[in-house]
Enzyme design. Structure first.
Site, mmCIF file in Angstrom:
data_model
loop_
_atom_site.group_PDB
_atom_site.id
_atom_site.type_symbol
_atom_site.label_atom_id
_atom_site.label_comp_id
_atom_site.label_asym_id
_atom_site.label_seq_id
_atom_site.Cartn_x
_atom_site.Cartn_y
_atom_site.Cartn_z
ATOM 1 N N LYS A 5 -11.113 32.305 -24.110
ATOM 2 C CA LYS A 5 -11.167 31.073 -24.904
ATOM 3 C C LYS A 5 -12.130 31.258 -26.064
ATOM 4 O O LYS A 5 -13.226 31.798 -25.896
ATOM 5 C CB LYS A 5 -11.656 29.916 -24.015
ATOM 6 C CG LYS A 5 -11.674 28.558 -24.702
ATOM 7 C CD LYS A 5 -10.379 27.807 -24.498
ATOM 8 C CE LYS A 5 -10.245 26.598 -25.417
ATOM 9 N NZ LYS A 5 -9.832 26.944 -26.797
ATOM 10 N N THR A 23 -18.667 18.774 -30.773
ATOM 11 C CA THR A 23 -19.790 19.699 -30.918
ATOM 12 C C THR A 23 -21.081 18.914 -31.155
ATOM 13 O O THR A 23 -22.104 19.133 -30.494
ATOM 14 C CB THR A 23 -19.530 20.687 -32.074
ATOM 15 O OG1 THR A 23 -18.264 21.301 -31.847
ATOM 16 C CG2 THR A 23 -20.600 21.746 -32.165
ATOM 17 N N LYS A 39 -21.110 31.013 -23.090
ATOM 18 C CA LYS A 39 -21.042 29.556 -23.303
ATOM 19 C C LYS A 39 -20.133 28.859 -22.284
ATOM 20 O O LYS A 39 -20.523 27.864 -21.672
ATOM 21 C CB LYS A 39 -20.509 29.309 -24.726
ATOM 22 C CG LYS A 39 -20.703 27.914 -25.267
ATOM 23 C CD LYS A 39 -20.033 27.733 -26.630
ATOM 24 C CE LYS A 39 -20.602 28.621 -27.719
ATOM 25 N NZ LYS A 39 -20.032 28.302 -29.061
ATOM 26 N N ASN A 60 -18.342 19.705 -40.125
ATOM 27 C CA ASN A 60 -17.925 18.878 -38.994
ATOM 28 C C ASN A 60 -19.095 18.590 -38.043
ATOM 29 O O ASN A 60 -19.391 17.426 -37.731
ATOM 30 C CB ASN A 60 -16.776 19.574 -38.264
ATOM 31 C CG ASN A 60 -16.322 18.795 -37.054
ATOM 32 O OD1 ASN A 60 -16.184 17.584 -37.128
ATOM 33 N ND2 ASN A 60 -16.124 19.470 -35.944
ATOM 34 N N LYS A 100 -12.918 35.583 -29.309
ATOM 35 C CA LYS A 100 -13.049 35.046 -30.672
ATOM 36 C C LYS A 100 -12.055 35.769 -31.565
ATOM 37 O O LYS A 100 -11.712 36.925 -31.314
ATOM 38 C CB LYS A 100 -14.463 35.286 -31.209
ATOM 39 C CG LYS A 100 -14.845 34.367 -32.335
ATOM 40 C CD LYS A 100 -15.269 33.026 -31.773
ATOM 41 C CE LYS A 100 -15.908 32.120 -32.764
ATOM 42 N NZ LYS A 100 -16.656 31.060 -32.064
HETATM 43 N N1 GLU Z 1 -15.295 27.604 -32.182
HETATM 44 C C1 GLU Z 1 -15.959 26.756 -31.247
HETATM 45 C C2 GLU Z 1 -17.161 27.449 -30.626
HETATM 46 O O1 GLU Z 1 -17.714 28.361 -31.194
HETATM 47 C C3 GLU Z 1 -15.001 26.143 -30.240
HETATM 48 C C4 GLU Z 1 -14.256 27.110 -29.372
HETATM 49 C C5 GLU Z 1 -13.177 26.455 -28.518
HETATM 50 O O2 GLU Z 1 -13.072 25.250 -28.518
HETATM 51 O O3 GLU Z 1 -12.452 27.226 -27.859
HETATM 52 O O4 GLU Z 1 -17.636 27.076 -29.592
#
Ligand code: GLU
Length: 428
Positions: free
Chosen positions: A69, A189, A93, A220, A105
Site C-alpha cells: 500500500k 492526513t 507506517k 492538502n 510507493k
Molecule cells: N501518500 C500517502 C502517504 O504517504 C497516502 C498513502 C495511501 O493512502 O496509501 O501516507
C-alpha cells in the site's frame, strides 16, 4: 562523510532501532532491501504529436502484513532511491497504525505542472498499463501522493478495470467521492495529525490559545491542518507555500489565507503580487513576509513541516525554537537533525505516525470498496480517531519503556509488528 540520500537516511534510523532491538541474525536482512523494485520507462504522445519517455517506479517494500500500500507521486526529482525510502516508510507506517497492509510507493519522474491535463491522463493510464501485473486490491493498492489527486486515481482505476475486465473499486484509494471514494479521505492526513496534537496538548495540560504554531506547506495536508488548529483556538503565527510565507506574532486567519491562495495562487496573495508587497497594509495588520527557511526557525511552540522532505537538517536544527515538531510531510527531518533536536529537548512526532491518518482512511476506503458499504463522515472520523490515538499511545509507551525518541519508538513498534507477521509466515 558520503552524502546521504533518502534511503540511507531511512537506513540510519532503521539500523539504530534494529541494534536496539537486538534481533537474531538474519532477520535484519529482511529490512535492508525492498522485496520488489519494478521500474520501466513509460512513453506518451504529447499534445503536439511528439513522444516523450519518463522513468517510472513501483517499489514494493514488504507485504508480510497485507497487500502492498502507498501513494504514487509525479515529481521531477522522484528517483529509485527516493521511492525506495518512501516505500519503506509506508511499511513502517501501516504497521504503526496496525492496518492490514504492507508498504509500497510509486513515482514518475515528471513535472506535471509543465503538462496539459490530457498529457497527465496519458501518464496515469500508461503507469497502470506498465505495472498492471503487480497491482490489484489483494496485491498492491496505490493512492495519491505529491502532485497526484482524486481525478488521477479515477483514471487509474478506469484503466485497470478496462485492462482486467473487472469491477475493482478497491484497487486504488483516494478516488473522487462519486467514483468509489470515502468521506473524510481528503482531510484525513491533517485530521490524524490534529488528533495526535490535541491528545498531546491535553495531556500536558497546555492551553491551545497560548501555543504559537508555524506551518510550512499549504497543500492538502497543511491547509486543512491550519483550519483545524484555528478552530481549536491555536495561534497560527506563520504559514508558507512553495513561493514563500507570511508571519504575524498576533496570529493569522487561515480561512482568509485559503481564500486568497485560491484567488492569487499563493498564501502571500492578500499582501503581495509576486515580490511586490503592499507594505502599508502589512504594517497595519502587523504581518511580515517570511521565507520557507526562516519559517522553520521562527518564534513558535509547534512547528509543522507539511511540504517537502529534508528541510530540517544539521544546518538549521539547532536554530529551531519550537518545542514540538509534528511531521505532516514524509521525511522532513534528517537523522543528524534528529540528534540535535533530541539534545535540545525538542519532541518530534514522526511522519510514520503524524501523517498516518491518510493511509488509515485509505484502508477505510478499501474496506468500503470491497464490501459495498458507505460509511458516514462521523463514522470515518470516529474510527480514524480511535486508530490514530491507539497508535500514538503505543508509540508513547514504547518511547518511555525503551528510552527512545518517538521516531525510534514508532519504528520499533512497526518493526516488531512486521516481524510477528514474518515469523508466522515462516520467513524468519
Ligand atoms: N501518500 C500517502 C502517504 O504517504 C497516502 C498513502 C495511501 O493512502 O496509501 O501516507
Amino acid at each position: 562523510m558520503a552524502t546521504s540520500t533518502p534511503y540511507t537516511r531511512f537506513q540510519t534510523t532503521l539500523h539504530k532501532v534494529l541494534t536496539h532491538l537486538d534481533l537474531e541474525d538474519g532477520s535484519n536482512e529482511l529490512f535492508n532491501e525492498p522485496q520488489y523494485i519494478h521500474k520501466n520507462d513509460i512513453t506518451i504522445t504529447r499534445d503536439d504529436g511528439s513522444t516523450q519517455a519518463y522513468h517510472a517506479f513501483r517499489v514494493q517494500f514488504n507485504n508480510a502484513r497485507g497487500p502492498f500500500k502507498g501513494g504514487i507521486r509525479f515529481h521531477q526529482d522522484a528517483d529509485e532511491d527516493e521511492v525506495k525510502a518512501l516505500a519503506a516508510l509506508m511499511a513502517i507506517k501501516t504497521a504503526v497504525v496496525n492496518i492490514p497492509f504492507g508498504g509500497a510507493k510509486g513515482g514518475v519522474q515528471v513535472n506535471p505542472k509543465e503538462l496539459t491535463k490530457a498529457e497527465v491522463q496519458r501518464i496515469a493510464r500508461e503507469y497502470v498499463k506498465t505495472f498492471q501485473d503487480h497491482l490489484g486490491p489483494d496485491i498492491d493498492c496505490p493512492a495519491p501522493d505529491v502532485n497526484t489527486n482524486p481525478g488521477i486515481m479515477a483514471w487509474m482505476r478506469d484503466e485497470y478495470e478496462q485492462l482486467t475486465h473487472t469491477y475493482s473499486p478497491a484497487m486504488i484509494t483516494g478516488k473522487p467521492l462519486e467514483f468509489g471514494g470515502s468521506l473524510g479521505r481528503d482531510t484525513a492526513t491533517a485530521r490524524g495529525g490534529f488528533f495526535i496534537l490535541q491528545e498531546m496538548v491535553d495531556r500536558l495540560a497546555l492551553e491551545p490559545r497560548e501555543l504559537k504554531v508555524a506551518l510550512q506547506g499549504f497543500g492538502n495536508a497543511g491547509a486543512h491542518m491550519a483550519k483545524y488548529l484555528h478552530e481549536a483556538g491555536y495561534n497560527i503565527v506563520a504559514v508558507s507555500d512553495s513561493q514563500g510565507g507570511i508571519y504575524s506574532p498576533e496570529g493569522l486567519d487561515p480561512v482568509r489565507i485559503y481564500k486568497y491562495k485560491q484567488k492569487t495562487g499563493s498564501v502571500t496573495g492578500e499582501y503581495c503580487e509576486g515580490s511586490v508587497c503592499d507594505i502599508d497594509r502589512m504594517k497595519l495588520d502587523n504581518v511580515k513576509t517570511i521565507s520557507n527557511e526562516a519559517l522553520l526557525e521562527c518564534d513558535c511552540d509547534i512547528l509543522i513541516p507539511a511540504a517537502l522532505d529534508n528541510v530540517i537538517t544539521e544546518e538549521n536544527a539547532g536554530k529551531i525554537q519550537a518545542k514540538y515538531v509534528l511531521e505532516l510531510a514524509n521525511g522532513p527531518t534528517t537523522p543528524e537533525a534528529d540528534d540535535i533536536l533530541e539534545k535540545n529537548g525538542v519532541r518530534v512526532i514522526p511522519d510514520v505516525l503524524a501523517n498516518a491518518g491518510g493511509v488509515t482512511v485509505s484502508y477505510f476506503e478499501w474496506s468500503q470498496g470491497r464490501s459495498g458499504e458507505q460509511w458516514t463522515a462521523d463514522i470515518v472520523d470516529e474510527r480514524l480517531k480511535r486508530v490514530i490515538l491507539d497508535a500514538y499511545k503505543a508509540v508513547r509507551r514504547e518511547a518511555r519503556r525503551q528510552d527512545m525518541t518517538y521516531r525510534e519508538a514508532a519504528f520499533s513498534v512497526g518493526i516488531k509488528r512486521m516481524m510477528d507477521a514474518m515469523r508466522l509466515r515462516g520467513w524468519i
